[in-house]
Each structure stands twice: as structure tokens, then as C-alpha cells.
Scaffold this motif. Structure first.
Motif, PDB file in Angstrom:
ATOM      1  N   SER A  12       0.824  -1.203   0.000  1.00  0.00           N
ATOM      2  CA  SER A  12       0.000   0.000   0.000  1.00  0.00           C
ATOM      3  C   SER A  12       0.860   1.255   0.000  1.00  0.00           C
ATOM      4  O   SER A  12       1.974   1.275   0.534  1.00  0.00           O
ATOM      5  CB  SER A  12      -0.919   0.006   1.229  1.00  0.00           C
ATOM      6  N   GLY A  13       0.323   2.313  -0.564  1.00  0.00           N
ATOM      7  CA  GLY A  13       1.000   3.605  -0.569  1.00  0.00           C
ATOM      8  C   GLY A  13       0.350   4.594   0.372  1.00  0.00           C
ATOM      9  O   GLY A  13       0.597   5.783   0.303  1.00  0.00           O
ATOM     10  N   GLU A  14      -0.484   4.095   1.269  1.00  0.00           N
ATOM     11  CA  GLU A  14      -1.215   4.954   2.194  1.00  0.00           C
ATOM     12  C   GLU A  14      -0.280   5.522   3.259  1.00  0.00           C
ATOM     13  O   GLU A  14       0.504   4.794   3.871  1.00  0.00           O
ATOM     14  CB  GLU A  14      -2.330   4.148   2.857  1.00  0.00           C
ATOM     15  N   GLY A  15      -0.371   6.805   3.497  1.00  0.00           N
ATOM     16  CA  GLY A  15       0.542   7.497   4.401  1.00  0.00           C
ATOM     17  C   GLY A  15       0.429   7.131   5.866  1.00  0.00           C
ATOM     18  O   GLY A  15       1.370   7.292   6.619  1.00  0.00           O
ATOM     19  N   LYS A  16      -0.705   6.646   6.322  1.00  0.00           N
ATOM     20  CA  LYS A  16      -0.908   6.348   7.746  1.00  0.00           C
ATOM     21  C   LYS A  16      -0.312   5.007   8.162  1.00  0.00           C
ATOM     22  O   LYS A  16      -0.474   4.582   9.303  1.00  0.00           O
ATOM     23  CB  LYS A  16      -2.401   6.338   8.075  1.00  0.00           C
ATOM     24  N   LEU A  17       0.359   4.314   7.261  1.00  0.00           N
ATOM     25  CA  LEU A  17       0.897   2.995   7.583  1.00  0.00           C
ATOM     26  C   LEU A  17       2.015   3.046   8.624  1.00  0.00           C
ATOM     27  O   LEU A  17       2.284   2.055   9.280  1.00  0.00           O
ATOM     28  CB  LEU A  17       1.389   2.291   6.324  1.00  0.00           C
ATOM     29  N   GLY A  18       2.652   4.202   8.781  1.00  0.00           N
ATOM     30  CA  GLY A  18       3.695   4.321   9.797  1.00  0.00           C
ATOM     31  C   GLY A  18       3.149   4.070  11.188  1.00  0.00           C
ATOM     32  O   GLY A  18       3.760   3.365  11.995  1.00  0.00           O
ATOM     33  N   LEU A  19       1.990   4.620  11.471  1.00  0.00           N
ATOM     34  CA  LEU A  19       1.357   4.394  12.772  1.00  0.00           C
ATOM     35  C   LEU A  19       0.926   2.937  12.916  1.00  0.00           C
ATOM     36  O   LEU A  19       1.098   2.330  13.976  1.00  0.00           O
ATOM     37  CB  LEU A  19       0.164   5.322  12.962  1.00  0.00           C
ATOM     38  N   VAL A  20       0.396   2.360  11.849  1.00  0.00           N
ATOM     39  CA  VAL A  20      -0.003   0.947  11.872  1.00  0.00           C
ATOM     40  C   VAL A  20       1.216   0.083  12.174  1.00  0.00           C
ATOM     41  O   VAL A  20       1.166  -0.801  13.031  1.00  0.00           O
ATOM     42  CB  VAL A  20      -0.655   0.528  10.535  1.00  0.00           C
ATOM     43  N   PHE A  21       2.318   0.358  11.476  1.00  0.00           N
ATOM     44  CA  PHE A  21       3.545  -0.410  11.710  1.00  0.00           C
ATOM     45  C   PHE A  21       4.012  -0.254  13.156  1.00  0.00           C
ATOM     46  O   PHE A  21       4.364  -1.233  13.811  1.00  0.00           O
ATOM     47  CB  PHE A  21       4.645   0.030  10.748  1.00  0.00           C
ATOM     48  N   ALA A  22       4.026   0.979  13.648  1.00  0.00           N
ATOM     49  CA  ALA A  22       4.481   1.229  15.022  1.00  0.00           C
ATOM     50  C   ALA A  22       3.623   0.475  16.035  1.00  0.00           C
ATOM     51  O   ALA A  22       4.138  -0.088  16.999  1.00  0.00           O
ATOM     52  CB  ALA A  22       4.475   2.724  15.320  1.00  0.00           C
ATOM     53  N   LEU A  23       2.321   0.447  15.815  1.00  0.00           N
ATOM     54  CA  LEU A  23       1.445  -0.259  16.749  1.00  0.00           C
ATOM     55  C   LEU A  23       1.591  -1.776  16.623  1.00  0.00           C
ATOM     56  O   LEU A  23       1.455  -2.503  17.610  1.00  0.00           O
ATOM     57  CB  LEU A  23      -0.008   0.169  16.534  1.00  0.00           C
ATOM     58  N   LEU A  24       1.879  -2.259  15.415  1.00  0.00           N
ATOM     59  CA  LEU A  24       2.103  -3.695  15.224  1.00  0.00           C
ATOM     60  C   LEU A  24       3.390  -4.172  15.889  1.00  0.00           C
ATOM     61  O   LEU A  24       3.561  -5.373  16.120  1.00  0.00           O
ATOM     62  CB  LEU A  24       2.152  -4.041  13.739  1.00  0.00           C
ATOM     63  N   ASN A  25       4.280  -3.246  16.190  1.00  0.00           N
ATOM     64  CA  ASN A  25       5.552  -3.620  16.822  1.00  0.00           C
ATOM     65  C   ASN A  25       5.359  -4.313  18.164  1.00  0.00           C
ATOM     66  O   ASN A  25       6.253  -4.996  18.643  1.00  0.00           O
ATOM     67  CB  ASN A  25       6.449  -2.395  17.002  1.00  0.00           C
ATOM     68  N   ARG A  26       4.200  -4.154  18.767  1.00  0.00           N
ATOM     69  CA  ARG A  26       3.912  -4.842  20.036  1.00  0.00           C
ATOM     70  C   ARG A  26       3.816  -6.351  19.844  1.00  0.00           C
ATOM     71  O   ARG A  26       4.062  -7.116  20.759  1.00  0.00           O
ATOM     72  CB  ARG A  26       2.590  -4.355  20.620  1.00  0.00           C
ATOM     73  N   ASN A  27       3.418  -6.764  18.636  1.00  0.00           N
ATOM     74  CA  ASN A  27       3.139  -8.160  18.356  1.00  0.00           C
ATOM     75  C   ASN A  27       4.412  -8.900  17.933  1.00  0.00           C
ATOM     76  O   ASN A  27       5.045  -8.554  16.947  1.00  0.00           O
ATOM     77  CB  ASN A  27       2.089  -8.257  17.240  1.00  0.00           C
ATOM     78  N   VAL A  28       4.753  -9.945  18.661  1.00  0.00           N
ATOM     79  CA  VAL A  28       5.956 -10.738  18.393  1.00  0.00           C
ATOM     80  C   VAL A  28       5.891 -11.398  17.017  1.00  0.00           C
ATOM     81  O   VAL A  28       6.921 -11.648  16.394  1.00  0.00           O
ATOM     82  CB  VAL A  28       6.144 -11.804  19.503  1.00  0.00           C
ATOM     83  N   LEU A  29       4.694 -11.644  16.502  1.00  0.00           N
ATOM     84  CA  LEU A  29       4.549 -12.298  15.203  1.00  0.00           C
ATOM     85  C   LEU A  29       5.100 -11.451  14.055  1.00  0.00           C
ATOM     86  O   LEU A  29       5.475 -11.982  13.011  1.00  0.00           O
ATOM     87  CB  LEU A  29       3.076 -12.635  14.932  1.00  0.00           C
ATOM     88  N   LEU A  30       5.180 -10.148  14.233  1.00  0.00           N
ATOM     89  CA  LEU A  30       5.702  -9.275  13.188  1.00  0.00           C
ATOM     90  C   LEU A  30       7.206  -9.456  12.996  1.00  0.00           C
ATOM     91  O   LEU A  30       7.720  -9.266  11.885  1.00  0.00           O
ATOM     92  CB  LEU A  30       5.401  -7.807  13.510  1.00  0.00           C
ATOM     93  N   ASP A  31       7.906  -9.864  14.033  1.00  0.00           N
ATOM     94  CA  ASP A  31       9.363  -9.968  13.989  1.00  0.00           C
ATOM     95  C   ASP A  31       9.848 -10.823  12.821  1.00  0.00           C
ATOM     96  O   ASP A  31      10.831 -10.490  12.164  1.00  0.00           O
ATOM     97  CB  ASP A  31       9.905 -10.539  15.303  1.00  0.00           C
ATOM     98  N   ALA A  32       9.175 -11.914  12.548  1.00  0.00           N
ATOM     99  CA  ALA A  32       9.593 -12.824  11.486  1.00  0.00           C
ATOM    100  C   ALA A  32       9.468 -12.200  10.101  1.00  0.00           C
ATOM    101  O   ALA A  32      10.084 -12.676   9.145  1.00  0.00           O
ATOM    102  CB  ALA A  32       8.762 -14.106  11.550  1.00  0.00           C
ATOM    103  N   HIS A  33       8.718 -11.126   9.975  1.00  0.00           N
ATOM    104  CA  HIS A  33       8.493 -10.493   8.675  1.00  0.00           C
ATOM    105  C   HIS A  33       9.280  -9.202   8.486  1.00  0.00           C
ATOM    106  O   HIS A  33       9.174  -8.551   7.447  1.00  0.00           O
ATOM    107  CB  HIS A  33       7.000 -10.196   8.499  1.00  0.00           C
ATOM    108  N   LEU A  34      10.078  -8.820   9.471  1.00  0.00           N
ATOM    109  CA  LEU A  34      10.783  -7.533   9.415  1.00  0.00           C
ATOM    110  C   LEU A  34      11.731  -7.416   8.234  1.00  0.00           C
ATOM    111  O   LEU A  34      11.796  -6.368   7.589  1.00  0.00           O
ATOM    112  CB  LEU A  34      11.556  -7.292  10.705  1.00  0.00           C
ATOM    113  N   GLN A  35      12.494  -8.464   7.941  1.00  0.00           N
ATOM    114  CA  GLN A  35      13.429  -8.390   6.823  1.00  0.00           C
ATOM    115  C   GLN A  35      12.691  -8.182   5.508  1.00  0.00           C
ATOM    116  O   GLN A  35      13.122  -7.405   4.659  1.00  0.00           O
ATOM    117  CB  GLN A  35      14.281  -9.652   6.743  1.00  0.00           C
TER     118      GLN A  35
END
Length: 163
Positions: A12-35
């Protein structure tokens, strides 16, 4: 749910994704997808945020709170700053691969993050043999910010070689 958000982060090219990403950082499941996010996200600031997480080894997200911090006590100047929480990454990071990908990124901000990461990880045994190549990639960027980082890194490497 994470799968849907991951697709958004990558495409997506939506500008608000930075906040979504920051809030998803709480979830350990995101770690595997960081690279994957750091290499392939459509938006440069999302790639940069993921890269920062990989380079620092921690995830960071806003708590919603703020606090006053001193800018200059003698002048009585303070400012309001957001409060963040952090947690360590739950996955091992192949630092050389992360730096190789980031130093070739098309966005200057991501490459600046890569330069900061190269400085921070310059003593990593995995990274040491490839430092000249990575520096050469970054030195092609003629921005004053990048040139300053490369000069600093050269100076630090020279100092460390003498000791």
C-alpha cells in the motif's frame, strides 16, 4: 489479521501505515516479517522503520502518553515528547544481509539508516570483511549527511586499527 496488515505494509502507498507499523511492533509475530518489510515495502519510511528495528534489535511503539523533557534547564525551556515502550526482537538477524539490502535501497533516508547501522555494527565479525564494499555503495550518495557519516566511519575505523 496480521496477514492482511502485512500485505498493506508491503504494497500500500497509504501514508498512515507508519502508525499501523508502530502499533504492530507490540506483536511478536511481526518480527519474522521484518526483513521482508525492510526490503520490499512500497513506502520508504516503512522500509526505514523496519530497518531501524532490525539494526537496533528492538521493537518500539508509542504508548499514547507524553512527558516533558528539558531542552535547556538554564533557560527554563522544555518540550513535550511522546513516550514509547520497547521490547527485544524475538528473531536472530543476519546483520550482513540486512546491511547489504539497505545500502542498495533506492531511498536516501533508508540508506542513511543503513549508514548509521554500518557505524553501529562496524565491529561485528560478520560485517567487518564487507565494510569497504558497503562503504563504497554508500559513498556514491553525495548528500552532505551521507558524506559526513562516511567520513566519521573512516575516522573510527582508522582509530580502531591503530589500537
Amino acid at each position: 489479521m496480521l496477514d492482511v496488515l502485512l500485505v498493506d505494509l508491503l504494497h500500500s502507498g497509504e501514508g498512515k501505515l507508519g502508525l499501523v507499523f508502530a502499533l504492530l511492533n507490540r506483536n511478536v509475530l511481526l518480527d519474522a516479517h521484518l526483513q521482508e518489510i525492510a526490503a520490499q515495502a512500497a513506502l520508504p519510511h516503512i522500509r526505514g522503520m523496519a530497518l531501524t528495528c532490525l539494526l537496533t534489535g528492538e521493537m518500539r511503539w508509542p504508548t499514547g502518553g507524553t512527558q516533558m523533557v528539558w531542552v535547556d534547564k538554564s533557560l527554563g525551556k522544555r518540550r513535550l515528547e511522546r513516550v514509547y515502550k520497547t521490547r527485544p526482537l524475538s528473531v536472530d538477524v543476519p546483520m550482513l544481509l540486512v546491511l547489504e539490502t539497505a545500502t542498495s535501497d533506492k531511498a536516501r533516508g533508508v540508506r542513511l539508516n543503513a549508514a548509521d547501522g554500518l557505524i553501529a555494527h562496524r565491529q561485528n565479525p560478520e560485517v567487518i570483511p564487507r565494510i569497504p564494499e558497503l562503504m563504497a555503495r554508500l559513498s556514491n550518495d553525495l548528500s552532505p549527511a551521507m558524506q559526513g557519516r562516511m567520513e566519521f566511519l573512516e575516522r573510527k575505523l582508522a582509530e580502531e586499527a591503530q589500537t
